[in-house]
Motif scaffolding. Structure first.
Motif, mmCIF file in Angstrom:
data_model
loop_
_atom_site.group_PDB
_atom_site.id
_atom_site.type_symbol
_atom_site.label_atom_id
_atom_site.label_comp_id
_atom_site.label_asym_id
_atom_site.label_seq_id
_atom_site.Cartn_x
_atom_site.Cartn_y
_atom_site.Cartn_z
ATOM 1 N N GLN A 1 46.840 37.554 38.311
ATOM 2 C CA GLN A 1 47.068 38.934 37.906
ATOM 3 C C GLN A 1 46.058 39.396 36.870
ATOM 4 O OE1 GLN A 1 51.103 38.062 36.832
ATOM 5 N NE2 GLN A 1 50.584 37.422 34.766
ATOM 6 N N ASP A 2 45.064 38.527 36.587
ATOM 7 C CA ASP A 2 44.097 38.870 35.538
ATOM 8 C C ASP A 2 42.894 39.643 36.052
ATOM 9 O OD1 ASP A 2 45.644 37.650 33.671
ATOM 10 O OD2 ASP A 2 44.671 35.714 33.896
ATOM 11 N N GLY A 3 42.627 39.555 37.323
ATOM 12 C CA GLY A 3 41.478 40.258 37.868
ATOM 13 C C GLY A 3 41.498 40.155 39.385
ATOM 14 N N ALA A 4 40.637 40.933 40.019
ATOM 15 C CA ALA A 4 40.578 40.870 41.476
ATOM 16 C C ALA A 4 39.206 41.326 41.937
ATOM 17 C CB ALA A 4 41.655 41.764 42.084
ATOM 18 N N GLY A 5 38.884 41.021 43.185
ATOM 19 C CA GLY A 5 37.611 41.467 43.731
ATOM 20 C C GLY A 5 37.676 41.537 45.245
ATOM 21 N N VAL A 6 36.891 42.437 45.822
ATOM 22 C CA VAL A 6 36.778 42.478 47.281
ATOM 23 C C VAL A 6 35.298 42.613 47.642
ATOM 24 C CG1 VAL A 6 38.997 43.681 47.501
ATOM 25 C CG2 VAL A 6 36.916 44.978 47.677
ATOM 26 N N ALA A 7 34.974 42.116 48.820
ATOM 27 C CA ALA A 7 33.616 42.304 49.331
ATOM 28 C C ALA A 7 33.716 42.571 50.817
ATOM 29 C CB ALA A 7 32.766 41.065 49.074
ATOM 30 N N ASN A 8 32.703 43.267 51.323
ATOM 31 C CA ASN A 8 32.731 43.661 52.722
ATOM 32 C C ASN A 8 31.322 43.575 53.298
ATOM 33 O OD1 ASN A 8 32.442 46.463 54.570
ATOM 34 N ND2 ASN A 8 34.204 45.178 55.023
ATOM 35 N N TYR B 1 33.425 45.203 44.995
ATOM 36 C CA TYR B 1 34.025 45.755 43.778
ATOM 37 C C TYR B 1 34.842 44.673 43.107
ATOM 38 C CZ TYR B 1 33.304 50.832 44.380
ATOM 39 O OH TYR B 1 32.777 52.087 44.472
ATOM 40 N N ARG B 2 34.796 44.665 41.794
ATOM 41 C CA ARG B 2 35.653 43.740 41.059
ATOM 42 C C ARG B 2 36.329 44.507 39.931
ATOM 43 N NH1 ARG B 2 31.519 39.065 39.593
ATOM 44 N NH2 ARG B 2 30.240 40.875 39.098
ATOM 45 N N SER B 3 37.465 44.014 39.481
ATOM 46 C CA SER B 3 38.162 44.729 38.411
ATOM 47 C C SER B 3 38.960 43.778 37.533
ATOM 48 C CB SER B 3 39.117 45.758 39.028
ATOM 49 O OG SER B 3 39.968 46.290 38.041
ATOM 50 N N VAL B 4 38.995 44.083 36.246
ATOM 51 C CA VAL B 4 39.905 43.376 35.347
ATOM 52 C C VAL B 4 40.876 44.376 34.704
ATOM 53 C CG1 VAL B 4 38.486 41.370 34.810
ATOM 54 C CG2 VAL B 4 38.139 43.461 33.507
ATOM 55 N N ALA B 5 41.074 45.508 35.380
ATOM 56 C CA ALA B 5 42.035 46.504 34.879
ATOM 57 C C ALA B 5 43.440 45.905 34.925
ATOM 58 C CB ALA B 5 41.960 47.754 35.739
ATOM 59 N N SER B 6 44.406 46.612 34.346
ATOM 60 C CA SER B 6 45.730 46.003 34.252
ATOM 61 C C SER B 6 46.396 45.845 35.622
ATOM 62 C CB SER B 6 46.606 46.793 33.291
ATOM 63 O OG SER B 6 46.858 48.052 33.859
ATOM 64 N N GLN B 7 46.075 46.692 36.555
ATOM 65 C CA GLN B 7 46.551 46.496 37.938
ATOM 66 C C GLN B 7 45.288 46.377 38.786
ATOM 67 O OE1 GLN B 7 49.896 46.890 39.030
ATOM 68 N NE2 GLN B 7 50.691 47.231 36.983
#
Ligand SMILES: O=P(O)(O)OC[C@H]1O[C@H](OP(=O)(O)OP(=O)(O)O)[C@H](O)[C@@H]1O
Length: 630
Positions: free
Chosen positions: A49-56, A71-77
């Motif tokens: 739940q600390d971060g996520a990322g996707v690639a295509n 795209y990657r994110s460390v936002a709260s959601q």
């Protein structure tokens, strides 16, 4: 190794096997792939739940057009954040081109994230700062399409130093000494070599522009993985995509980390957990397969797929902590295993409450322990059914006794609620204490003060913080005579180095309890002996052979350690008596028979690197170094 490494714990891959236009025509949306990936990832937020990322990756766009997006994110959601960003991009581009939303060619030429191969990753970070650089997928870029590599993984290597040195000896200059970089560069290195091999084989036969296609068609990813992974020591499920759209999911030879897949004529899909695939694609559980240990599911440029052995499988030791805590319990196998864990604890519980069911209330700590609680209740019902039968067979004299016996039900209450849907265990260390103290809430007026026992099951007691800082004080305010905490997992005695990351010895309350017992029994010299053995083994390069730390636990019984844990986690001013019951390792094996990865509890590591880590972790502890041991 750098402490900033993050643990990469949820993976997802989707390969659309038909042309992009097919999905637009059939499902009426250009968002088919992205919506599926969103579901796959949302259903795996339990893993990170600390971060996520996707690639295509777009497979068929002409040179000059972008074909890899990330795209990657460390936002709260983080998952929602990423998909909102992608959707915004779509909305903007289609605002004045509404009719283009059904035109695959236009979309692929003008918009990112319209490719056929998708990768997603959820990050679970327990160390260091929460930074975007630590989020997967990672990119290794090149102007040759087939030399591009995008990777994400759920992995941890125990021999990163060694792997790093090898890269340096190859003449490389890695930018960091963490396993993400090391692993990726290693695979990247052999991907480069494979490119060269195929190039050398066909040069002179084909002209250069055609050679690119020839390389892509003839590249042997099984060989790349075999050459890259043969000296890995660790647990891994790694997803990779090449720039031309071929993809792989490789699983470690002991099957420590999980990976499942489903395929039909439209998609090949991979995830860390079965329920994610089941929900996103509405398939039956028996259609979802496990990637075999030591095998890679390889999907070529044309969408053809198969499992290939890239490294010799060893004894399967899939992680039992996945079954107890980490994975979702909606997987039918895990559901039953957790229930069984609860049920098998009944004899120990009955003994602890002196068989006094009338004055005992049963409950659980949300959320993961809910399933084992159902099993515990089933176990109680079974016990009562046996009691009734016995009483009837023995012949009961009075009708009211029989009535009482037949109508008696175990007292089950929801005593503890959890206010936020967050897993505290996998939250950044720095915020955890605060969160644990405030995340739970309790129900008043159901406990008879000074009369009732309270039995509360939790899935695991690791550091003991949840109990000490929150649960015990809260329950004590209800006024019970005795609080019995039950752990559906056995005592966590040894560090993990394969992805769950429980790495520092002194954090384990069972370890602290054992040290105290050693002290109280005048066996402190054993601590020094083990320390000396560990130091000697590390110095002589033999630390992988034996887990010396096991010897610390030998003098004590399971119950002695449990009692000491109870003492440690009980706050000083608590009024109620406290007891702690842990699952036995034997019962864990009964409940999770197909998942024998139990090194947390037994110290029996699935790879030699595990021994090295535990010995090193103990040395670190003795020398007061609060760092990870690998
Ligand atoms: O002994 P400790 O080190 O404090 O850790 C153990 C606790 O951490 C987990 O809760 P978490 O909030 O992560 O998840 P859950 O709601 O899924 O049970 C687990 O379920 C235990 O309650």
């Amino acid at each position: 190794m750098s402490d900033a490494i993050k643990h990469e714990c949820g993976i997802a891959l989707i390969r659309l096997r038909k042309p992009y236009q097919y999905y637009i025509d059939k499902y009426g949306t250009h968002l088919y792939g992205i919506n599926k990936l969103y579901l796959l990832m949302e259903k795996q937020v339990n893993r990170g739940q600390d971060g996520a990322g996707v690639a295509n990756i777009k497979i068929d766009v002409p040179p000059g057009h972008r074909y890899i997006s990330r795209y990657r994110s460390v936002a709260s959601q983080p998952v929602a954040d990423i998909f909102q960003k992608i959707n915004k991009k779509f909305r903007k581009a289609l605002k004045n081109n509404k009719e283009k939303a059904r035109d695959a060619r236009w979309l692929q030429e003008n918009l990112a994230f319209t490719g056929e191969v998708w990768m997603g990753h959820l990050r679970y970070g327990t160390h260091g700062a929460n930074e975007i650089e630590n989020c997967h997928p990672m990119l290794r870029q090149n102007n040759w399409r087939s030399r591009n590599l995008v990777m994400a993984g759920n992995f941890n290597m125990t021999n990163v130093e060694e792997l790093f040195d090898k890269l340096v000896s190859l003449g490389q200059h890695p930018k960091d000494e963490v396993d993400t970089v090391t692993v990726m560069e290693k695979i990247g290195h052999f991907l480069d070599e494979e490119n060269q091999r195929v190039f050398d084989r066909f040069k002179g036969i084909y002209e250069n522009p055609d050679l690119s296609d020839i390389i892509e068609d003839n590249m042997d990813l099984q060989r790349v993985l075999h050459r890259s992974c043969r000296d890995f020591d660790g647990g891994y499920s790694m997803v990779g995509m090449t720039g031309f759209g071929a993809a792989f999911v490789a699983r470690d030879p002991a099957g420590i980390r999980p990976a499942y897949y489903y395929a039909d004529d439209e998609v090949v899909v991979v995830a860390s957990e079965k329920p994610a695939i089941k929900t996103a694609f509405n398939v039956e559980y028996n259609q979802i397969q496990e990637v075999k240990p030591g095998h890679a599911l390889i999907i070529d440029k044309y969408g053809e797929y198969d499992e290939y052995e890239f490294i010799k499988p060893i004894e399967k030791r899939s992680c039992s902590f996945e079954r107890i805590y980490f994975s979702r319990a909606s997987d039918p196998d895990i559901y039953n295993e957790r229930k069984m864990l609860g049920k098998l604890l009944i004899p120990q519980i009955l003994q602890e409450i002196d068989y006094d069911l009338e004055n005992t209330v049963f409950s659980y700590i949300p959320n993961t322990a809910e399933t084992s609680f159902f099993g515990m209740v089933e176990g109680l019902e079974e016990y009562l059914a046996k009691q009734r039968k016995k009483a009837i067979m023995d012949g009961i004299l009075f009708e009211q006794d029989l009535d009482r016996l037949l109508s008696f039900r175990p007292r089950i209450e929801k005593l503890v609620s959890k206010d936020v849907k967050l897993r505290t265990f996998i939250t950044d260390d720095s915020q955890r204490d605060e969160m644990v103290a405030h995340v739970y809430d309790t129900t008043f007026e159901v406990i008879r003060k000074g009369v009732d026992n309270v039995v509360v099951i939790d899935d695991s007691i690791v550091r003991g913080t949840t109990l000490e800082k929150s649960i015990l004080k809260m329950l004590d305010r209800l006024g019970p005579k005795k609080i019995i905490i039950v752990s559906s997992a056995p005592q966590i005695r040894f560090p993990d180095c394969y992805g769950i990351d429980m790495s520092k010895m002194k954090e384990f309350v069972a370890f602290r309890a054992t040290l105290q017992l050693l002290k109280e029994s005048g066996l402190e010299n054993r601590v020094d002996e083990v320390y000396a053995q560990c130091v000697a083994a590390i110095e002589s390069g033999n630390a992988s052979n034996v887990n010396y730390v096991k010897a610390l636990y030998d003098p004590f019984t399971h119950d002695q350690i449990s009692d000491k844990v109870a003492e440690i986690v009980t706050p000083k001013d608590l009024k109620a008596d406290v007891a702690v019951i842990f699952q036995t390792v034997e019962n864990l094996r009964k409940a999770c028979a197909n998942h024998s990865g139990d090194w947390y509890f037994t110290g029996n590591y699935p790879t030699p690197g595990g021994n090295k880590v535990v010995n090193k972790a103990f040395v670190n502890f003795m020398e007061g170094k609060g760092v990870r041991a690998y």
